[in-house]
Design an enzyme around this catalytic site. Sequence first.
Site, mmCIF file in Angstrom:
data_model
loop_
_atom_site.group_PDB
_atom_site.id
_atom_site.type_symbol
_atom_site.label_atom_id
_atom_site.label_comp_id
_atom_site.label_asym_id
_atom_site.label_seq_id
_atom_site.Cartn_x
_atom_site.Cartn_y
_atom_site.Cartn_z
ATOM 1 N N GLY A 164 0.824 -1.198 0.000
ATOM 2 C CA GLY A 164 0.000 0.000 0.000
ATOM 3 C C GLY A 164 0.866 1.259 0.000
ATOM 4 O O GLY A 164 1.950 1.293 -0.587
ATOM 5 N N SER A 165 0.419 2.249 0.745
ATOM 6 C CA SER A 165 1.093 3.564 0.700
ATOM 7 C C SER A 165 2.472 3.547 1.324
ATOM 8 O O SER A 165 3.225 4.510 1.163
ATOM 9 C CB SER A 165 0.230 4.607 1.394
ATOM 10 O OG SER A 165 -1.006 4.687 0.720
ATOM 11 N N THR A 166 2.828 2.513 2.076
ATOM 12 C CA THR A 166 4.197 2.467 2.613
ATOM 13 C C THR A 166 5.205 2.337 1.478
ATOM 14 O O THR A 166 6.397 2.520 1.675
ATOM 15 C CB THR A 166 4.390 1.290 3.587
ATOM 16 O OG1 THR A 166 4.114 0.071 2.894
ATOM 17 C CG2 THR A 166 3.458 1.388 4.784
ATOM 18 N N PHE A 167 4.712 2.051 0.265
ATOM 19 C CA PHE A 167 5.578 1.893 -0.898
ATOM 20 C C PHE A 167 5.909 3.244 -1.528
ATOM 21 O O PHE A 167 6.778 3.351 -2.386
ATOM 22 C CB PHE A 167 4.866 0.987 -1.905
ATOM 23 C CG PHE A 167 5.719 0.537 -3.055
ATOM 24 C CD1 PHE A 167 6.856 -0.243 -2.829
ATOM 25 C CD2 PHE A 167 5.406 0.879 -4.363
ATOM 26 C CE1 PHE A 167 7.636 -0.671 -3.894
ATOM 27 C CE2 PHE A 167 6.186 0.454 -5.427
ATOM 28 C CZ PHE A 167 7.304 -0.330 -5.189
ATOM 29 N N LYS A 168 5.181 4.272 -1.109
ATOM 30 C CA LYS A 168 5.292 5.553 -1.810
ATOM 31 C C LYS A 168 6.680 6.180 -1.687
ATOM 32 O O LYS A 168 7.123 6.898 -2.572
ATOM 33 C CB LYS A 168 4.220 6.520 -1.302
ATOM 34 C CG LYS A 168 2.842 6.176 -1.888
ATOM 35 C CD LYS A 168 1.724 6.993 -1.276
ATOM 36 C CE LYS A 168 0.390 6.609 -1.925
ATOM 37 N NZ LYS A 168 -0.749 7.116 -1.154
#
Lengths: 387, 638
Positions: B320-324
């Site tokens: 999810g957004s931890t990949f951003k």
Amino acid sequence: MAGSRFRIGEDPDYVPIGRRLLLLNWTLVLLIAALSGIGFAMLYSAANGSLQPWAERQMMRFAVGAALMIIIAVTDIRVWLKLAYFSYFVALILLVAVEIKGDIGMGAQRWINLGFFQLQPSELMKISLVLALARYFHGLTTEDVGRIPLLIPPILMVLAPSALVLRQPDLGTTLLLIAGGGVIFWLAGVRIWKFALVLGTALAAIPIGWQFLREYQKNRVLTFLNPENDPLGAGYHITQSKIALGSGGLFGKGFMLGSQSHLNFLPEKQTDFIFTMLGEEFGLVGGMALLGLYALVITYGYVIALRCQNQFGRLVAIGVTSTFFLYVFINIAMVMGLIPVVGVPLPLVSYGGTVMMTILVSFGLLMSVSIHRDIRISRQGNDDGRN
Amino acid sequence: MWHRDSDRFRLFTRRALMLGAGKGVLLTGLAARMYYLQVLESDRYQTLADENRISHRLLPPPRGLVTDRFGAPLAVNRQNYHIMIVREQTPDVRRTLEILDQIIELGPDTIERVERDAARRRSFVPVTVRDNLTWDEVARVGVNAPDLPGLIIDAGRSRDYPEGPHLAHTLGYVAAVSEKELTGDPLLELPGFTIGKSGVEKVYDLALRGTAGTSQVEVNALGRVIRELEREEGDSGNTVVMTLDLELQRYTNQRLSDQESAAAVVMDIHNGEVLALSSHPAYDPNAFTNGISHKLWNSLVNNPYAPLSNKAVNGTYAPGSTFKMCVALAGLEAGIISPNQKFFCNGHLDLGNARFHCWKRGGHGWMNMHDSIKHSCDVYYYEISQKIGIDRIAAMANKLGLGEDTGIDLPNERSGLIPTKDWKEIQLGKRWQGGETLIASIGQGYVLATPLQLCTMTARLASGKAVRPHLTRDNVTPEGVTSRQAEEFPELQVSRANLARIRDAMNGVTNELRGTGHGARIAIKGMEMAGKSGTSQVRRITMRERQTTGVLDNNDLPWKYRDHALFVAFAPVDNPRYACSVVVEHGGGGSSVAGPIVRDLLLKAQELQSARQGISAADQPNSANLRRNPAHTDQDEG
């Protein structure tokens, strides 16, 4: 050649009983006692340092047997000559009796229970056969021995008990009877080519005889021929026996320290394989010493025979000595893996009352021959032959 | 007549001498044979006799201990009493067992089994009646010993995990050797010997196993032991010291225990030491030591929350957004975006005839890099990822430790997945679609990572080095344990300025007002954390759902369709030391569910650190009160 009797007092060869005891071969008695003593020690070791269950009973048997031996020894040799055929027929009848009883009992029956004593007719026959054959050939001249018809009765005398014993089935005793009989034939002067003929015929008959052997007997022979074939089965005994002997080395592992014997890797250590135990605990030195004692006893038998003035005594002497030798040879050769396991004990050393009796009785006869060596006996067997 | 007799005598003498000579030859033959056996072949037979009588028995070595970083025991060996019966020493096996049954419960099945076993074995071979007697039972049997002839109480060793389920996944468990695990090592064939089946017990099994001792015993032909000749004790296995901090580990488990299914990792960003690694729910590894019951095994296997699986290393989740951070850093490093370059978010982006939504319906407005992380704006990443391209994103992800094994010393680690164009071409035989880059840029689609990888990624962002996690203080090899050289991890080959920008943006997430993780911030000066939330979808939200009911709230969905809640963070912000990742399966919003857990773990790690350095945590403001402070309503990104 008149009377068929001799009376004490009239008999020129009469020796008083005290003198006979003096004439007794005490060296031989000592040798026999020494061999038996080795036996007691080994039985004591076999029981892990206990007189029970074997050594003590063996000693008692020896005591009884030795007394019997001396009684037989001091009995006039002519008495044994007279009793020769009689004892043979008694032994034969008893063999037939166990055969019949055995059939009823549906198993291998070799014993007759006399209440106080377990009589084994085949053992009695070993002595009686020697006596009877000696008696027979005593009555034949050298020329007579060359006549084939005259050889037929003694051959039957050997074959009849052999066949009965083989049926029991007891291959070891059968071999002892035939070999013991053969020795008498040989000493009586039967021509060598006749032996060769019989031997040749016997060899030819092996394939036929093979079919009559019991399965376990066949296995023993096959195992002997190739013991590695079946290391955990029938070959186990021979292999373990060789290991025990070989590991004993030159001086052995020490009294009561034989690992093979005491950890039960060695089968039947108190009976048939007692030589192995001795070899393991006392090494080559101990084994040779025992063999030496046996050789001395046998040599003694020959000396007695050659010094004897009557043919009956000579034949009996070599006959019983040869039976003794056969015991020793078959047993030791067997435990060293030279011949198949045939179940012959080591005389005087192995645990067992009957064999002890047989051996001591036959030594009694041998000593009787020795004491009465100067008595001359006619071919008819009941005269001093000097007239 | 006389001459005839002397004829006969001469013949007799000749024959007798021939016979005697023959006997002499035969006796000489016997002597020769004796010489051959007892002198020439003696050595061979001596060896054979020894082989006969000497039996070599293996003495199993005590298994090595496992401790935490401060020496607290995690896996030990416990005295294990078992009761055995020797047939030949009891007049009646059944009767003895029946008396025993009245003292300690055996049950008819056991009595029957023992009786059967005893009858089948040799009379002197002990047969185990029951394992794992309590001390109380041992005492009771001992008191009644006179009525129980032939019974022996024997003490053995069995593996014990004093912490029970707390370290189940990391330590693993030991169990009896199975057929296919036999390697020829005779130790493995000893009855009752156990080897590591999972976790550290498995990875370091050889080091923990030790070397067997031997006992030479004299046996008789039946195999009965007569006496012991020689005894050589074995070497016990090596003690393995873990990097784990038991106290932090316990706290982590406790913190996860409210969730149905979750995983957490705390590690030191400088040296890669894993301080806590937890997967919830867990199981009690002690249950395996003496053979697990069928019922318990089935319940573990069929549990939907997969207690047997170590989700921290075996569970893969869309990050999810931890990949951003990966995407932003890839853009910065490639020079494709500048930190202050802005993109407009109106709530969605159209590509071809597909529409890609931002989690915030109305959109975020103008977003630069810092704000895009702070607010976790999706459209910003849709925009920049098209320019950066999937392969550059993947390269950065790999650099940060995603898509490949971390090399942690645990079995069956999964490497997750970072897609590339080639990957799709080879694995799926299809061309990469532009839209897939957009999906990947917000950590969805093909992208998968384990909680441990996410923690490693965070540690690398915080340290700027290619940190790798590990679980043991020392180098543990089958040969033994050697102290680990202070490991210098290589630099990441990423500009320090760009890394600082990313870290600053992560600081914004938690410590700036309206950051998505502001509610989970640590409000203690000097202990603040910087993090990033993630909420990853596990189902497809259809256009129809958006138009009719609107996107369904997690609470209205069955558990297995709810979003995964993720949060990664490092602390303290100014001088980073610890990294942490938490994944709560189907837990809902990352910042509302996973965030507070990360906060508590990082705070605990720092508190423990301070306490151990002699600085009392009591000097600090009461953190519990501050933690409860509701800054503003949590906002969860899509």
